[in-house]
Enzyme design. Structure first.
Site, PDB file in Angstrom:
ATOM      1  N   HIS A  23      -1.295  -6.256   3.526  1.00  0.00           N
ATOM      2  CA  HIS A  23      -0.848  -6.622   2.181  1.00  0.00           C
ATOM      3  C   HIS A  23      -2.063  -6.839   1.303  1.00  0.00           C
ATOM      4  CE1 HIS A  23       1.272  -8.746  -1.023  1.00  0.00           C
ATOM      5  NE2 HIS A  23       2.359  -8.187  -0.533  1.00  0.00           N
ATOM      6  N   ASP A  57       8.375  -6.312   4.898  1.00  0.00           N
ATOM      7  CA  ASP A  57       9.114  -5.101   5.248  1.00  0.00           C
ATOM      8  C   ASP A  57       9.183  -4.820   6.734  1.00  0.00           C
ATOM      9  OD1 ASP A  57       9.682  -4.393   2.616  1.00  0.00           O
ATOM     10  OD2 ASP A  57       7.649  -3.645   2.355  1.00  0.00           O
TER      11      ASP A  57
HETATM   12  N1  ACO Z   1      -2.382   0.165   9.177  1.00  0.00           N
HETATM   13  C1  ACO Z   1      -3.656   0.480   9.505  1.00  0.00           C
HETATM   14  N2  ACO Z   1      -4.725   0.171   8.743  1.00  0.00           N
HETATM   15  C2  ACO Z   1      -4.483  -0.484   7.602  1.00  0.00           C
HETATM   16  C3  ACO Z   1      -3.189  -0.856   7.190  1.00  0.00           C
HETATM   17  C4  ACO Z   1      -2.121  -0.503   8.029  1.00  0.00           C
HETATM   18  N3  ACO Z   1      -0.859  -0.824   7.703  1.00  0.00           N
HETATM   19  N4  ACO Z   1      -3.242  -1.493   6.005  1.00  0.00           N
HETATM   20  C5  ACO Z   1      -4.541  -1.537   5.656  1.00  0.00           C
HETATM   21  N5  ACO Z   1      -5.296  -0.934   6.623  1.00  0.00           N
HETATM   22  C6  ACO Z   1      -6.766  -0.826   6.643  1.00  0.00           C
HETATM   23  C7  ACO Z   1      -7.239   0.241   5.679  1.00  0.00           C
HETATM   24  O1  ACO Z   1      -7.400   1.495   6.322  1.00  0.00           O
HETATM   25  C8  ACO Z   1      -8.545  -0.329   5.204  1.00  0.00           C
HETATM   26  O2  ACO Z   1      -9.514  -0.081   6.178  1.00  0.00           O
HETATM   27  P1  ACO Z   1     -11.060   0.159   5.734  1.00  0.00           P
HETATM   28  O3  ACO Z   1     -11.490  -1.093   5.049  1.00  0.00           O
HETATM   29  O4  ACO Z   1     -11.755   0.396   7.019  1.00  0.00           O
HETATM   30  O5  ACO Z   1     -11.038   1.344   4.821  1.00  0.00           O
HETATM   31  C9  ACO Z   1      -8.314  -1.835   5.187  1.00  0.00           C
HETATM   32  O6  ACO Z   1      -7.269  -2.060   6.139  1.00  0.00           O
HETATM   33  C10 ACO Z   1      -7.873  -2.367   3.812  1.00  0.00           C
HETATM   34  O7  ACO Z   1      -6.758  -1.615   3.378  1.00  0.00           O
HETATM   35  P2  ACO Z   1      -6.516  -1.152   1.873  1.00  0.00           P
HETATM   36  O8  ACO Z   1      -5.565  -0.002   1.866  1.00  0.00           O
HETATM   37  O9  ACO Z   1      -7.835  -0.965   1.200  1.00  0.00           O
HETATM   38  O10 ACO Z   1      -5.845  -2.462   1.317  1.00  0.00           O
HETATM   39  P3  ACO Z   1      -4.923  -2.557   0.038  1.00  0.00           P
HETATM   40  O11 ACO Z   1      -4.900  -3.974  -0.343  1.00  0.00           O
HETATM   41  O12 ACO Z   1      -5.333  -1.554  -0.983  1.00  0.00           O
HETATM   42  O13 ACO Z   1      -3.484  -2.080   0.587  1.00  0.00           O
HETATM   43  C11 ACO Z   1      -1.316  -2.052   1.474  1.00  0.00           C
HETATM   44  C12 ACO Z   1      -2.462  -2.912   0.917  1.00  0.00           C
HETATM   45  C13 ACO Z   1      -1.002  -0.871   0.514  1.00  0.00           C
HETATM   46  C14 ACO Z   1      -0.040  -2.888   1.592  1.00  0.00           C
HETATM   47  C15 ACO Z   1      -1.729  -1.505   2.882  1.00  0.00           C
HETATM   48  O14 ACO Z   1      -1.956  -2.579   3.761  1.00  0.00           O
HETATM   49  C16 ACO Z   1      -0.710  -0.552   3.469  1.00  0.00           C
HETATM   50  O15 ACO Z   1      -0.722   0.643   3.161  1.00  0.00           O
HETATM   51  N6  ACO Z   1       0.245  -1.070   4.325  1.00  0.00           N
HETATM   52  C17 ACO Z   1       1.292  -0.254   4.851  1.00  0.00           C
HETATM   53  C18 ACO Z   1       2.394  -0.099   3.807  1.00  0.00           C
HETATM   54  C19 ACO Z   1       3.198  -1.366   3.604  1.00  0.00           C
HETATM   55  O16 ACO Z   1       3.628  -2.017   4.557  1.00  0.00           O
HETATM   56  N7  ACO Z   1       3.433  -1.703   2.324  1.00  0.00           N
HETATM   57  C20 ACO Z   1       4.261  -2.860   1.952  1.00  0.00           C
HETATM   58  C21 ACO Z   1       3.475  -3.883   1.240  1.00  0.00           C
HETATM   59  S1  ACO Z   1       4.486  -5.287   0.927  1.00  0.00           S
HETATM   60  C22 ACO Z   1       5.447  -4.864  -0.372  1.00  0.00           C
HETATM   61  O17 ACO Z   1       5.157  -4.027  -1.188  1.00  0.00           O
HETATM   62  C23 ACO Z   1       6.664  -5.578  -0.472  1.00  0.00           C
END
Ligand code: ACO
Length: 427
Positions: free
Chosen positions: A305, A362
């Site tokens: 998140h 979720d």
């Molecule tokens: N699985 C694996 N790796 C992940 C995940 C994941 N679910 N989420 C983040 N990471 C990793 C990224 O690859 C990144 O790694 P790096 O630093 O080595 O490049 C690091 O963790 C940070 O992730 P970002 O994408 O930069 O973080 P951001 O804050 O932009 O994204 C998000 C947050 C979009 C929710 C992300 O965690 C994600 O895509 N999760 C899966 C989708 C999801 O569950 N979304 C629901 C969110 S809650 C809602 O909207 C109600």
């Protein structure tokens, strides 16, 4: 003078006021920065930018805290109802008994759709995704309810807000009915907000529909958990759309469009699809490795998140609701075991620990919604239904703010500098 932040840029020093909220990080007020320095700040994705002042919802992502008007989400989910929380978000305080009755009555008076609006559905392909229908039908509300679109009038704003909260279950249930080829049901205002929605979704004209109290309670709780979440992508979209003076129905349609994305509201659908793909616990290590592989686009859906770097408090409530629904419906779903195991493995894996990736709201919601009988395509629709109250509350707050301006971010331009047009035959 209060605290100031000092900035040295281009050989000069500038002071910017530090503003304090009631709780949470202070902010540096840089509104004069461009005028004084000729520079912008650069913050794609708004990771360090407060886009507005708000008194609605507070999140402490490090501690896993979520408060609506000061009340912890766990207490609200445990003790209140979605209508109470809606009143709280919209009006600032939990309602008294009389206020709640009046609010519920008002909402129930707006549950029907204009008959002509119902015909809109026929224009969609039979297999249209219900979120596509939601974007279209909610946007179309502005063509039907002109009498409440003077956004400068607080009464108009409140009527529109009530209409949106009240009609959303009818619109969502109708989207579902259209997709399964069953007749749309009219609302039954003798039922609760949530009971009415369940009946309109799963009832048929040929039979009496009996609302199962435990399922009604679980569904209502899911609505509470999704009611508002501060300045997330869809809420910011609603605010940005509304900042131009657009009518509330159009703004909420914009929010629905944003919510649809798999990184946001679409994640609940994606999370259940992922669990189905994983299937049994023995396959988990393979998918964990894929999630960690930078060359593989696969992510653990329902994990991570932008704000929570701790357990999402909504996921805690969601996880405990799974069993209640299973017990009430006398069902079980082996995917729940897979989800629990996946969580356990991920939370003990250094990759997820170091990046502070925890289950979000979720992760478990899909298992509950699926047990209740919703197809995955409806998951994000339910999210939109519940989030509508947050969207309208945030929109109202923004319009009532005397300092409100049209939202207009700037950019770091990296394209070509000015050059002369080259005629077609010379290119
Ligand atoms: N699985 C694996 N790796 C992940 C995940 C994941 N679910 N989420 C983040 N990471 C990793 C990224 O690859 C990144 O790694 P790096 O630093 O080595 O490049 C690091 O963790 C940070 O992730 P970002 O994408 O930069 O973080 P951001 O804050 O932009 O994204 C998000 C947050 C979009 C929710 C992300 O965690 C994600 O895509 N999760 C899966 C989708 C999801 O569950 N979304 C629901 C969110 S809650 C809602 O909207 C109600």
């Amino acid at each position: 003078m209060g605290d100031q932040a000092k900035l040295s840029a281009g050989g000069a020093d500038y002071d910017y006021p530090i503003l304090k909220g009631s709780v949470g990080p202070d902010v540096i007020d840089i509104r004069k920065l461009y005028g004084q320095t000729g520079m912008f700040t650069f913050d794609p994705g708004f990771t360090s930018t407060a886009s507005c002042e708000s008194a609605l919802t507070y999140i402490d992502g490090d501690e896993g805290v979520l408060l609506h008007r000061g009340y912890p989400i766990g207490q609200l989910a445990e003790n209140s109802s979605f209508m109470e929380v809606s009143h709280l978000l919209l009006n600032g305080e939990l309602p008294t008994k009389d206020e709640l009755e009046k609010f519920e009555y008002t909402i129930s008076r707006h549950t029907m759709l204009h008959e002509q609006l119902r015909q809109f559905y026929q224009g969609f392909r039979r297999d249209a995704h219900p979120m596509a229908i939601m974007c279209g039908v909610v946007g179309a509300l502005s063509a039907f309810y002109h009498d409440s679109t003077d956004i400068a009038d607080p009464e108009h704003r409140m009527i529109s807000s009530h209409r949106l909260i009240a009609k959303m279950p009818t619109i969502a249930a109708a989207a579902y009915k259209y997709s399964v080829g069953q007749p749309m049901l009219y609302p039954d205002n003798n039922l609760s907000y949530t009971g009415n929605f369940l009946r309109m979704t799963f009832g048929v004209p040929a039979e009496e529909y009996e609302v199962i109290p435990e399922v009604e309670k679980a569904m209502d709780r899911i609505f509470i958990l999704h009611a508002d979440h501060e300045q997330n992508a869809s809420t910011s979209t609603v605010r940005l759309a509304g900042s131009s003076g657009a009518n509330p129905f159009a703004c909420i349609a914009a929010g629905i469009a944003c919510l649809w994305g798999p990184a946001h509201g679409g994640a609940n659908e994606a999370a259940l699809n992922m669990l189905k793909e994983i299937g049994t616990p023995d396959k988990i290590p393979h998918y964990i490795e894929r999630a960690k592989d930078k060359n593989d686009p696969f992510r653990l859906m329902g994990f991570g998140h932008r704000v929570y770097k701790n357990y999402d408090p909504r996921a805690t409530v969601m996880q405990s609701t799974v069993r209640e629904v299973f017990d009430a419906l006398k069902v079980d779903d082996p995917l729940f075991e897979t989800a629990l195991r996946l969580e356990e493995i991920a939370l003990n894996d250094p990759y997820f620990v170091e990046k502070k990736l925890f289950p979000n709201v979720d992760f478990y919601s899909g298992i509950i919604l699926s047990a209740i009988g919703f197809p995955t395509t409806m998951f994000t629709v339910l999210f939109a239904l519940a989030r509508t109250v947050g969207w309208v509350a945030q929109w109202n707050e923004m319009i009532s703010d005397p300092g409100q301006k049209i939202g207009r971010p700037r950019q770091l331009y990296t394209g070509p500098t000015q050059r002369d047009y080259v005629p077609l035959d010379k290119r």
